[in-house]
Design a protein around this motif. Structure first.
Motif, PDB file in Angstrom:
ATOM      1  N   GLN A  35       0.922  -1.002   0.121  1.00  0.00           N
ATOM      2  CA  GLN A  35      -0.029  -0.162  -0.025  1.00  0.00           C
ATOM      3  C   GLN A  35       0.837   1.372   0.029  1.00  0.00           C
ATOM      4  OE1 GLN A  35      -3.028  -0.117   2.852  1.00  0.00           O
ATOM      5  NE2 GLN A  35      -3.771   1.880   2.387  1.00  0.00           N
ATOM      6  N   TRP A  36       2.045   1.155   0.670  1.00  0.00           N
ATOM      7  CA  TRP A  36       2.793   2.370   0.864  1.00  0.00           C
ATOM      8  C   TRP A  36       3.445   2.378  -0.782  1.00  0.00           C
ATOM      9  CZ3 TRP A  36       6.646   3.188   5.401  1.00  0.00           C
ATOM     10  CH2 TRP A  36       7.152   4.408   5.552  1.00  0.00           C
ATOM     11  N   LEU A  37       3.951   1.559  -1.355  1.00  0.00           N
ATOM     12  CA  LEU A  37       4.367   1.641  -2.734  1.00  0.00           C
ATOM     13  C   LEU A  37       3.430   2.188  -3.640  1.00  0.00           C
ATOM     14  CD1 LEU A  37       6.644  -1.617  -2.984  1.00  0.00           C
ATOM     15  CD2 LEU A  37       7.455   0.688  -2.802  1.00  0.00           C
ATOM     16  N   HIS A  38       2.069   1.630  -3.360  1.00  0.00           N
ATOM     17  CA  HIS A  38       1.079   2.258  -4.280  1.00  0.00           C
ATOM     18  C   HIS A  38       0.801   3.798  -3.963  1.00  0.00           C
ATOM     19  CE1 HIS A  38      -2.829   2.585  -6.141  1.00  0.00           C
ATOM     20  NE2 HIS A  38      -3.361   2.978  -4.986  1.00  0.00           N
ATOM     21  N   LEU A  39       1.011   4.300  -2.825  1.00  0.00           N
ATOM     22  CA  LEU A  39       0.823   5.650  -2.655  1.00  0.00           C
ATOM     23  C   LEU A  39       1.964   6.606  -3.125  1.00  0.00           C
ATOM     24  CD1 LEU A  39      -0.206   5.738   1.024  1.00  0.00           C
ATOM     25  CD2 LEU A  39      -1.750   6.309  -0.705  1.00  0.00           C
ATOM     26  N   ILE A  40       3.151   5.862  -3.209  1.00  0.00           N
ATOM     27  CA  ILE A  40       4.381   6.388  -4.022  1.00  0.00           C
ATOM     28  C   ILE A  40       4.069   6.538  -5.576  1.00  0.00           C
ATOM     29  CG2 ILE A  40       6.699   6.499  -4.352  1.00  0.00           C
ATOM     30  CD1 ILE A  40       6.978   5.271  -1.767  1.00  0.00           C
ATOM     31  N   GLU A  41       3.605   5.548  -5.751  1.00  0.00           N
ATOM     32  CA  GLU A  41       3.418   5.284  -7.451  1.00  0.00           C
ATOM     33  C   GLU A  41       2.306   6.241  -8.146  1.00  0.00           C
ATOM     34  OE1 GLU A  41       2.406   1.256  -8.600  1.00  0.00           O
ATOM     35  OE2 GLU A  41       4.379   0.772  -7.589  1.00  0.00           O
ATOM     36  N   SER A  42       1.243   6.349  -7.160  1.00  0.00           N
ATOM     37  CA  SER A  42       0.121   7.181  -7.578  1.00  0.00           C
ATOM     38  C   SER A  42       0.486   8.800  -7.634  1.00  0.00           C
ATOM     39  CB  SER A  42      -1.145   7.045  -6.475  1.00  0.00           C
ATOM     40  OG  SER A  42      -1.396   5.591  -6.308  1.00  0.00           O
ATOM     41  N   GLN A  43       1.371   9.194  -6.428  1.00  0.00           N
ATOM     42  CA  GLN A  43       1.798  10.342  -6.584  1.00  0.00           C
ATOM     43  C   GLN A  43       2.622  10.605  -7.972  1.00  0.00           C
ATOM     44  OE1 GLN A  43       4.291  11.646  -2.900  1.00  0.00           O
ATOM     45  NE2 GLN A  43       3.302   9.829  -2.231  1.00  0.00           N
ATOM     46  N   GLU A  44       3.469   9.740  -8.156  1.00  0.00           N
ATOM     47  CA  GLU A  44       4.306  10.028  -9.288  1.00  0.00           C
ATOM     48  C   GLU A  44       3.555  10.218 -10.468  1.00  0.00           C
ATOM     49  OE1 GLU A  44       7.189   6.966  -8.945  1.00  0.00           O
ATOM     50  OE2 GLU A  44       8.292   8.048  -7.369  1.00  0.00           O
ATOM     51  N   ARG A  45       2.547   9.213 -10.803  1.00  0.00           N
ATOM     52  CA  ARG A  45       1.631   9.423 -12.120  1.00  0.00           C
ATOM     53  C   ARG A  45       0.954  10.831 -12.012  1.00  0.00           C
ATOM     54  NH1 ARG A  45      -0.595   4.755 -11.552  1.00  0.00           N
ATOM     55  NH2 ARG A  45      -2.651   5.459 -10.855  1.00  0.00           N
ATOM     56  N   CYS A  46       0.317  11.306 -10.809  1.00  0.00           N
ATOM     57  CA  CYS A  46      -0.184  12.359 -10.757  1.00  0.00           C
ATOM     58  C   CYS A  46       0.527  13.561 -11.065  1.00  0.00           C
ATOM     59  CB  CYS A  46      -0.943  12.749  -9.404  1.00  0.00           C
ATOM     60  SG  CYS A  46      -2.455  11.776  -8.993  1.00  0.00           S
ATOM     61  N   PHE A  47       1.821  13.554 -10.567  1.00  0.00           N
ATOM     62  CA  PHE A  47       2.857  14.681 -10.794  1.00  0.00           C
ATOM     63  C   PHE A  47       3.304  14.639 -12.273  1.00  0.00           C
ATOM     64  CE2 PHE A  47       3.260  14.548  -6.108  1.00  0.00           C
ATOM     65  CZ  PHE A  47       2.538  15.815  -5.890  1.00  0.00           C
ATOM     66  N   GLY A  48       3.327  13.554 -12.675  1.00  0.00           N
ATOM     67  CA  GLY A  48       3.778  13.320 -14.049  1.00  0.00           C
ATOM     68  C   GLY A  48       2.790  13.778 -15.094  1.00  0.00           C
ATOM     69  N   LEU A  49       1.466  14.046 -14.676  1.00  0.00           N
ATOM     70  CA  LEU A  49       0.372  14.613 -15.611  1.00  0.00           C
ATOM     71  C   LEU A  49       0.297  15.916 -15.289  1.00  0.00           C
ATOM     72  CD1 LEU A  49      -2.378  11.768 -15.014  1.00  0.00           C
ATOM     73  CD2 LEU A  49      -1.450  12.639 -17.347  1.00  0.00           C
ATOM     74  N   PHE A  50       0.729  16.409 -14.099  1.00  0.00           N
ATOM     75  CA  PHE A  50       0.738  17.958 -13.884  1.00  0.00           C
ATOM     76  C   PHE A  50       2.030  18.630 -14.827  1.00  0.00           C
ATOM     77  CE2 PHE A  50       4.099  20.261 -11.375  1.00  0.00           C
ATOM     78  CZ  PHE A  50       3.504  21.717 -11.591  1.00  0.00           C
ATOM     79  N   CYS A  51       3.118  17.635 -14.938  1.00  0.00           N
ATOM     80  CA  CYS A  51       4.309  18.119 -15.485  1.00  0.00           C
ATOM     81  C   CYS A  51       3.929  18.371 -17.114  1.00  0.00           C
ATOM     82  CB  CYS A  51       5.352  17.352 -15.389  1.00  0.00           C
ATOM     83  SG  CYS A  51       6.402  17.504 -13.767  1.00  0.00           S
ATOM     84  N   GLU A  52       3.150  17.347 -17.407  1.00  0.00           N
ATOM     85  CA  GLU A  52       2.567  17.319 -18.727  1.00  0.00           C
ATOM     86  C   GLU A  52       1.854  18.582 -19.146  1.00  0.00           C
ATOM     87  OE1 GLU A  52      -0.049  14.375 -21.817  1.00  0.00           O
ATOM     88  OE2 GLU A  52       0.997  13.470 -20.034  1.00  0.00           O
ATOM     89  N   PHE A  53       0.804  18.947 -18.249  1.00  0.00           N
ATOM     90  CA  PHE A  53      -0.015  19.925 -18.686  1.00  0.00           C
ATOM     91  C   PHE A  53       0.373  21.247 -18.416  1.00  0.00           C
ATOM     92  CE2 PHE A  53      -2.668  16.025 -19.316  1.00  0.00           C
ATOM     93  CZ  PHE A  53      -3.094  16.208 -20.518  1.00  0.00           C
ATOM     94  N   SER A  54       1.147  21.466 -17.368  1.00  0.00           N
ATOM     95  CA  SER A  54       1.549  22.543 -16.667  1.00  0.00           C
ATOM     96  C   SER A  54       2.640  23.454 -17.850  1.00  0.00           C
ATOM     97  CB  SER A  54       2.324  22.456 -15.308  1.00  0.00           C
ATOM     98  OG  SER A  54       2.835  23.454 -14.805  1.00  0.00           O
ATOM     99  N   ASP A  55       3.173  24.357 -17.610  1.00  0.00           N
ATOM    100  CA  ASP A  55       4.063  25.292 -18.103  1.00  0.00           C
ATOM    101  C   ASP A  55       5.276  25.015 -17.825  1.00  0.00           C
ATOM    102  OD1 ASP A  55       4.437  26.902 -16.232  1.00  0.00           O
ATOM    103  OD2 ASP A  55       3.760  28.833 -17.119  1.00  0.00           O
ATOM    104  N   GLU A  56       6.571  25.533 -18.384  1.00  0.00           N
ATOM    105  CA  GLU A  56       8.079  25.405 -18.169  1.00  0.00           C
ATOM    106  C   GLU A  56       8.165  25.997 -16.798  1.00  0.00           C
ATOM    107  OE1 GLU A  56       9.640  23.655 -20.262  1.00  0.00           O
ATOM    108  OE2 GLU A  56      11.295  24.038 -18.960  1.00  0.00           O
ATOM    109  N   THR A  57       7.664  27.173 -16.533  1.00  0.00           N
ATOM    110  CA  THR A  57       8.214  27.759 -15.321  1.00  0.00           C
ATOM    111  C   THR A  57       7.594  26.819 -14.121  1.00  0.00           C
ATOM    112  OG1 THR A  57       7.301  29.789 -16.412  1.00  0.00           O
ATOM    113  CG2 THR A  57       7.969  29.955 -14.011  1.00  0.00           C
ATOM    114  N   LEU A  58       6.506  26.617 -14.156  1.00  0.00           N
ATOM    115  CA  LEU A  58       6.098  25.698 -12.662  1.00  0.00           C
ATOM    116  C   LEU A  58       6.691  24.384 -12.698  1.00  0.00           C
ATOM    117  CD1 LEU A  58       2.209  26.729 -12.599  1.00  0.00           C
ATOM    118  CD2 LEU A  58       4.134  26.999 -10.762  1.00  0.00           C
ATOM    119  N   ARG A  59       6.942  23.801 -14.055  1.00  0.00           N
ATOM    120  CA  ARG A  59       7.556  22.382 -13.958  1.00  0.00           C
ATOM    121  C   ARG A  59       8.913  22.628 -13.610  1.00  0.00           C
ATOM    122  NH1 ARG A  59       5.489  20.906 -19.080  1.00  0.00           N
ATOM    123  NH2 ARG A  59       6.903  22.509 -20.061  1.00  0.00           N
ATOM    124  N   THR A  60       9.661  23.695 -13.930  1.00  0.00           N
ATOM    125  CA  THR A  60      10.868  23.913 -13.374  1.00  0.00           C
ATOM    126  C   THR A  60      10.967  24.010 -11.803  1.00  0.00           C
ATOM    127  OG1 THR A  60      11.438  24.852 -15.476  1.00  0.00           O
ATOM    128  CG2 THR A  60      13.225  25.149 -13.965  1.00  0.00           C
TER     129      THR A  60
END
Lengths: 419, 419
Positions: A193-218
């Motif tokens: 479950q702990w690993l699941h929480l880490i993976e879920s975070q990473e997927r969400c932040f990956g999508l954030f990076c995809e849809f955000s802009d350069e400044t906020l990504r950096t």
């Protein structure tokens, strides 16, 4: 009078209406985000309070509850005008039931806090309650992102939703890890479950990076630099990779909690940046649309050439166009109509692309709904069942959800599935 | 005040707003359908008029033009209030540019008719012009179907659009066949195009059957019974399967034309039935939603139990609920919220399913847009190119369109494709 130009102008007015509504929705999303952040802190502090039998963090908790109440008040003030004027936001039919759900949760908070105050519930129950309320708040943000009709704004709302959801998984990981260290160990399922929480975070932040802009990504990537995360990663490794039976050092619990809290607080700065950018974007879009509307309206005063609607049809055959049917060199109303249609089509294509990223969650929600209907489960139980199956089979949650939906026709109570 | 029940009521009000808008859109679609039918007749009569050098059908044509003008007037009356009050319909930002396009076509009709009157254009040019205008009218209906937010109404609009589009292919087949018999023969490409018109009709009517109801489906199938179609099928066989070089009997042309016209006129009765059902459905839906709104509003006067928001979260763990947190036997606001959410989710799922059937056309439109941008083609040329490729490769139009889109990244002018 029903002129072609008149309808181009009417279309622009509708667009401006929609943008105004989206600007208000975006504002509301920012306000909800600040409440979510405060509730996440209250959840964390409350866990320490309950875990220590009320010995620790009593004052911090009182201060945090006050902060939550203030932010809740801001949310209520933002919601207030909507009841009498539901058209202030777009898609109220779908958004408002989510809001109604959240208000149920907020109304029930004082009673929950009284039970916490009286130490009559444990940290698990308290955590589950806060998780549920925050999930409700995030569902409003999700609905807002899904209902947005402008692709640029939708893109930012999707970035915002994913960031908030990622941050929520980080918050859950904080609580989960703190409890694990205090408890002194993890069994296999807990490690999963702990690993699941880490993976879920990473997927969400990956999508954030995809849809955000350069400044906020950096900015995000800088905050997640290895040096910042080294201590956290060490504790994660100890917590979720040591073999079953290893006794964890309870003293690592506060260290873990503080490390996570620093990380989550840093996230809030980026979320504020997202809200700011979203606000600015809405402002720019509205300004631009108004300017274009004025340009169109000014044309009404002039005599704009209508354009030759049947020119293309004629040119398909070998016949020469009749006199007076030559192509205009100036921009005609017909050309404006065609430009607008092309622009709308491009916007629509883009919107579909952005929305597609929300499908994963929708599939999970649908599968949950199916399980709730067919197995008479609560939402939490249905989610737990999906998650457990995913962990047991080492598959992604969305893949398990897809399988559940694919099996829908074979489930006994087919009648309750949507036709 | 921001109560949970207040937002449930606001959501219902938004739904009623949307249904009112959809009812108006459906009404407009019916009015457009009657204009389309009249224009299809005018197209057919005009072809005979032009083909006979103005000798035949002059009086019929004059009568039909008068009918078209009357129906056009009805459309303009229906459109008139929208310019000043664009919110009368939903999705004006996307619908109105389509309307503006149609108005361009209607405004250009008098000049087209003058050229026909003067026999200064041939039947091909005239047919292409009417095809273009009718395509514009159907695009409004398509947009209305795609933008509908209620799955039941969307389903009927999809049925209606497909029926109208199928009927239009039947009208094109009538013109195409009549010209072929007059001309005395078909080359390979012409035979392919004829078969393409038959297949396109069948696909549309198949979708109509899928989304329509039992009554109309039965009525449709009865009108398409083998006995009714025997003569038409015989002429189709002669026209599009006889080997190249076969000389077709020009005397079959009027026979063909009358057979097709009977079939198309019978279609109009079904289309009227569709419009009637759609109107009745909208009425029922609005009535039902109003009744539910009243039920909710009546609850505001009573003290409805809020429901126990955190009960599930608590029941996930082994702890017994604290006093006062027992589950209510009566229907609480929370249960109403959950019911509403489930209902909306089911509606949304259903809506996605219905809309998916519209994707095929969207893919073709997108591919056309891409070809127009990259190869500087007119819409007609782009469509012709796709159709020609489909015929040459013996593939479906939508499959060719998919290939074009898949190749988009390899096309030289990548910049003009939507990001």
């Amino acid at each position: 009078m029903t002129t072609s130009l008149g309808f181009l102008i009417a279309a622009r007015r509708c667009e401006i209406d929609e943008l105004d509504q989206l600007a208000r929705t975006s504002e509301l999303v920012g306000t909800l985000g600040r409440l979510v952040h405060a509730l996440q802190r209250e959840r964390g502090i409350t866990n320490v309070f309950l875990g220590s039998g009320g010995q620790r963090f009593a004052a911090e908790r009182a201060a945090q509850v006050a902060d939550c109440l203030a932010r809740e008040q801001q949310v209520r003030v933002a919601l207030d005008p909507l009841v009498d004027d539901p058209r202030r936001l777009a898609g109220g039919a779908r958004l408002f039931p989510r809001v109604a759900y959240v208000l149920q949760g907020l109304d029930a908070l004082p009673a929950l806090r009284a039970r916490i105050e009286a130490l009559s519930i444990g940290p698990d129950v308290s955590t589950a309650a806060f998780v549920k309320l925050i999930a409700g708040l995030l569902a409003v943000v999700f609905e807002a992102a899904d209902g947005a009709t402008d692709p640029d704004i939708s893109r930012w709302l999707v970035a915002m939703f994913n960031f908030m959801q990622g941050k929520e998984f980080a918050g859950q990981e904080r609580a989960f890890g703190a409890a694990a260290f205090l408890r002194g160990g993890n069994d296999d399922a807990q490690r999963q479950q702990w690993l699941h929480l880490i993976e879920s975070q990473e997927r969400c932040f990956g999508l954030f990076c995809e849809f955000s802009d350069e400044t906020l990504r950096t900015q995000w990537q800088a905050s997640q630099a290895p040096a910042q995360l080294a201590e956290l990663e060490r504790l994660r490794r100890i917590g979720c990779t040591s073999p079953a039976g290893t006794v964890l050092d309870a003293n690592l619990s506060p260290l873990w909690f503080e490390g996570c809290t620093r990380r989550i607080d840093a996230m809030q700065a980026i979320e504020d940046g997202l809200a700011r950018e979203l606000r600015a974007l809405c402002g720019r879009k509205i300004e631009q649309a108004r300017a274009e509307l004025q340009r169109y309206e000014a044309l009404q005063a002039e005599a704009v050439k209508p354009g030759d609607f049947f020119a293309d049809a004629a040119s398909e055959t070998a016949e020469a166009p009749a006199a007076g049917y030559g192509r205009n060199l100036e921009r005609s109303v017909l050309q404006m109509v065609q430009e607008q249609s092309r622009r709308l089509q491009a916007m629509n294509d883009e919107l579909q692309t952005v929305r597609a990223s929300l499908n994963e969650r929708k599939v999970v929600e649908r599968a949950k709904g199916l399980l709730m209907a067919h197995r008479k489960l609560s939402e939490e139980e249905a989610h737990k069942m999906l998650r457990q199956t995913a962990m047991n089979q080492n598959r992604r949650l969305v893949d398990v959800a897809e399988s559940v939906l694919a099996m829908a026709d074979f489930l006994p109570l087919g009648a309750s599935a949507p036709r």
